[in-house]
Scaffold this motif. Sequence first.
Motif, PDB file in Angstrom:
ATOM      1  N   GLU A 189       0.847  -1.189   0.000  1.00 10.03           N
ATOM      2  CA  GLU A 189       0.000   0.000   0.000  1.00 10.03           C
ATOM      3  C   GLU A 189       0.887   1.245   0.000  1.00 10.03           C
ATOM      4  O   GLU A 189       1.812   1.351   0.809  1.00 10.03           O
ATOM      5  N   GLN A 190       0.598   2.163  -0.897  1.00  9.70           N
ATOM      6  CA  GLN A 190       1.354   3.412  -0.976  1.00  9.70           C
ATOM      7  C   GLN A 190       0.395   4.584  -0.725  1.00  9.70           C
ATOM      8  O   GLN A 190      -0.637   4.701  -1.392  1.00  9.70           O
ATOM      9  N   ILE A 191       0.771   5.436   0.220  1.00 10.27           N
ATOM     10  CA  ILE A 191       0.005   6.627   0.544  1.00 10.27           C
ATOM     11  C   ILE A 191       0.820   7.823   0.060  1.00 10.27           C
ATOM     12  O   ILE A 191       1.960   8.034   0.500  1.00 10.27           O
ATOM     13  N   LEU A 192       0.246   8.597  -0.844  1.00 12.73           N
ATOM     14  CA  LEU A 192       0.995   9.639  -1.539  1.00 12.73           C
ATOM     15  C   LEU A 192       0.831  10.973  -0.826  1.00 12.73           C
ATOM     16  O   LEU A 192      -0.069  11.765  -1.116  1.00 12.73           O
ATOM     17  N   GLY A 193       1.718  11.211   0.127  1.00 18.72           N
ATOM     18  CA  GLY A 193       1.710  12.433   0.914  1.00 18.72           C
ATOM     19  C   GLY A 193       0.943  12.275   2.212  1.00 18.72           C
ATOM     20  O   GLY A 193      -0.037  11.524   2.295  1.00 18.72           O
ATOM     21  N   ARG A 194       1.393  12.996   3.245  1.00 18.64           N
ATOM     22  CA  ARG A 194       0.626  13.061   4.475  1.00 18.64           C
ATOM     23  C   ARG A 194      -0.571  13.993   4.269  1.00 18.64           C
ATOM     24  O   ARG A 194      -0.733  14.591   3.211  1.00 18.64           O
ATOM     25  N   TYR A 195      -1.380  14.133   5.266  1.00 20.44           N
ATOM     26  CA  TYR A 195      -2.622  14.916   5.104  1.00 20.44           C
ATOM     27  C   TYR A 195      -2.301  16.342   4.660  1.00 20.44           C
ATOM     28  O   TYR A 195      -1.512  17.052   5.291  1.00 20.44           O
ATOM     29  N   GLY A 196      -2.891  16.748   3.538  1.00 18.42           N
ATOM     30  CA  GLY A 196      -2.776  18.119   3.077  1.00 18.42           C
ATOM     31  C   GLY A 196      -1.474  18.473   2.392  1.00 18.42           C
ATOM     32  O   GLY A 196      -1.224  19.647   2.119  1.00 18.42           O
ATOM     33  N   LEU A 238      -6.722  10.536  -6.800  1.00 22.66           N
ATOM     34  CA  LEU A 238      -6.706   9.745  -5.571  1.00 22.66           C
ATOM     35  C   LEU A 238      -5.299   9.708  -4.995  1.00 22.66           C
ATOM     36  O   LEU A 238      -4.311   9.834  -5.711  1.00 22.66           O
ATOM     37  N   ARG A 239      -5.190   9.505  -3.688  1.00 22.70           N
ATOM     38  CA  ARG A 239      -3.887   9.587  -3.031  1.00 22.70           C
ATOM     39  C   ARG A 239      -3.475   8.312  -2.302  1.00 22.70           C
ATOM     40  O   ARG A 239      -2.533   8.314  -1.503  1.00 22.70           O
ATOM     41  N   ALA A 240      -4.146   7.211  -2.570  1.00 24.25           N
ATOM     42  CA  ALA A 240      -3.766   5.928  -1.968  1.00 24.25           C
ATOM     43  C   ALA A 240      -3.890   4.845  -3.035  1.00 24.25           C
ATOM     44  O   ALA A 240      -4.912   4.757  -3.727  1.00 24.25           O
ATOM     45  N   ALA A 241      -2.857   4.045  -3.180  1.00 21.02           N
ATOM     46  CA  ALA A 241      -2.853   2.970  -4.177  1.00 21.02           C
ATOM     47  C   ALA A 241      -2.254   1.721  -3.543  1.00 21.02           C
ATOM     48  O   ALA A 241      -1.373   1.801  -2.681  1.00 21.02           O
ATOM     49  N   GLY A 242      -2.735   0.574  -3.970  1.00 25.35           N
ATOM     50  CA  GLY A 242      -2.207  -0.653  -3.384  1.00 25.35           C
ATOM     51  C   GLY A 242      -2.553  -1.874  -4.208  1.00 25.35           C
ATOM     52  O   GLY A 242      -3.301  -1.804  -5.190  1.00 25.35           O
ATOM     53  N   GLN A 243      -2.005  -2.990  -3.761  1.00 22.97           N
ATOM     54  CA  GLN A 243      -2.263  -4.241  -4.462  1.00 22.97           C
ATOM     55  C   GLN A 243      -2.150  -5.408  -3.497  1.00 22.97           C
ATOM     56  O   GLN A 243      -1.461  -5.331  -2.470  1.00 22.97           O
ATOM     57  N   LEU A 244      -2.846  -6.455  -3.849  1.00 27.44           N
ATOM     58  CA  LEU A 244      -2.811  -7.697  -3.089  1.00 27.44           C
ATOM     59  C   LEU A 244      -2.494  -8.803  -4.076  1.00 27.44           C
ATOM     60  O   LEU A 244      -3.251  -9.041  -5.022  1.00 27.44           O
ATOM     61  N   LEU A 245      -1.379  -9.482  -3.858  1.00 29.11           N
ATOM     62  CA  LEU A 245      -0.946 -10.572  -4.729  1.00 29.11           C
ATOM     63  C   LEU A 245      -1.124 -11.896  -3.993  1.00 29.11           C
ATOM     64  O   LEU A 245      -0.687 -12.040  -2.849  1.00 29.11           O
ATOM     65  N   VAL A 246      -1.767 -12.835  -4.652  1.00 30.27           N
ATOM     66  CA  VAL A 246      -1.983 -14.162  -4.079  1.00 30.27           C
ATOM     67  C   VAL A 246      -1.491 -15.203  -5.073  1.00 30.27           C
ATOM     68  O   VAL A 246      -1.879 -15.179  -6.250  1.00 30.27           O
ATOM     69  N   VAL A 247      -0.634 -16.105  -4.618  1.00 29.38           N
ATOM     70  CA  VAL A 247      -0.157 -17.214  -5.444  1.00 29.38           C
ATOM     71  C   VAL A 247      -0.451 -18.507  -4.690  1.00 29.38           C
ATOM     72  O   VAL A 247      -0.063 -18.657  -3.529  1.00 29.38           O
ATOM     73  N   ASP A 248      -1.153 -19.411  -5.347  1.00 32.68           N
ATOM     74  CA  ASP A 248      -1.552 -20.667  -4.715  1.00 32.68           C
ATOM     75  C   ASP A 248      -1.638 -21.742  -5.798  1.00 32.68           C
ATOM     76  O   ASP A 248      -2.369 -21.577  -6.778  1.00 32.68           O
ATOM     77  N   PRO A 249      -0.905 -22.844  -5.661  1.00 32.35           N
ATOM     78  CA  PRO A 249      -0.959 -23.903  -6.679  1.00 32.35           C
ATOM     79  C   PRO A 249      -2.363 -24.408  -6.967  1.00 32.35           C
ATOM     80  O   PRO A 249      -2.635 -24.893  -8.068  1.00 32.35           O
ATOM     81  N   ALA A 250      -3.287 -24.269  -5.999  1.00 25.78           N
ATOM     82  CA  ALA A 250      -4.660 -24.726  -6.217  1.00 25.78           C
ATOM     83  C   ALA A 250      -5.339 -23.957  -7.341  1.00 25.78           C
ATOM     84  O   ALA A 250      -6.309 -24.442  -7.937  1.00 25.78           O
ATOM     85  N   MET A 251      -4.840 -22.772  -7.659  1.00 28.01           N
ATOM     86  CA  MET A 251      -5.448 -21.961  -8.711  1.00 28.01           C
ATOM     87  C   MET A 251      -5.108 -22.468 -10.114  1.00 28.01           C
ATOM     88  O   MET A 251      -5.670 -21.974 -11.097  1.00 28.01           O
ATOM     89  N   GLU A 252      -4.203 -23.414 -10.207  1.00 26.90           N
ATOM     90  CA  GLU A 252      -3.914 -23.985 -11.524  1.00 26.90           C
ATOM     91  C   GLU A 252      -5.142 -24.694 -12.083  1.00 26.90           C
ATOM     92  O   GLU A 252      -5.432 -24.623 -13.281  1.00 26.90           O
ATOM     93  N   GLU A 253      -5.881 -25.397 -11.226  1.00 29.17           N
ATOM     94  CA  GLU A 253      -7.069 -26.105 -11.665  1.00 29.17           C
ATOM     95  C   GLU A 253      -8.319 -25.235 -11.583  1.00 29.17           C
ATOM     96  O   GLU A 253      -9.292 -25.468 -12.305  1.00 29.17           O
TER      97      GLU A 253
END
Length: 251
Positions: free
Chosen positions: A133-140, A183-198
Amino acid sequence: MSVDATARIVAERGGLPVLRGEGPLALRRTRASGPYTRVTVVGAMSAPLGGDRLAIEAEVRDGARLTVDSAAATLALPGRTPLPARYEVGLTVGEDAELRWLPEQLISAAGSDLRMHTRVELAATARLVLREEQILGRYGEEPGTLATRLAVRRAGRPLLDQELSYGPGAPDGWDGPAVLGGLRAAGQLLVVDPAMEEKPAEPRLLGESAVLTPLAGPGLLVTAAAPDARGLRRVLDEVLAKVLDTLDATP
């Protein structure tokens, strides 16, 4: 004076044979539930400042389960030198091992300049949950310069390699309607799981400013933007809760 520090974590089935903090990166073993060992990164001083070189290395050996979080947000600040700060994260996850990398937000304060690079090496049967998660600048205030790269390899092959840049010096348009749109907040969630192959994930929108994208491999990437840190965390937490329930139910 610039700081050069590296912290290292090694997790095995039986515990933590290596837990070594350095400089502003203090490591503490904290209470965890289930089969997981938990380590919390505690900031021991203000960092990263301009010119600092920080690194965290985490190795999860075969069969181990590790959660890494942090006690507070990381605040990138300007330093006495015009050189950028550098933050390197190296993660290695072995066979039938799992890493949940869930730090708090990274805040890019006005006047700061940070280059962050996260490298991940996964074995074929490894599982990973990684939040950024990246927050671009403190308040104001306006953001500093922030450039991040996330490179993930699975079984020796590239799975994901992406770069993001924000603030002064970033390519034109980073704050335009096609990217953050103010917008001033950006982020990502990465999930890797072998079960997702099927059973791969289906691409879909998650509200007005978040999207779930399946990877060309057993994984998914959720990318989100929000007006502030609270809104961003709310979006990512909803997905994270479902992901963790699924992983916990996997034998």
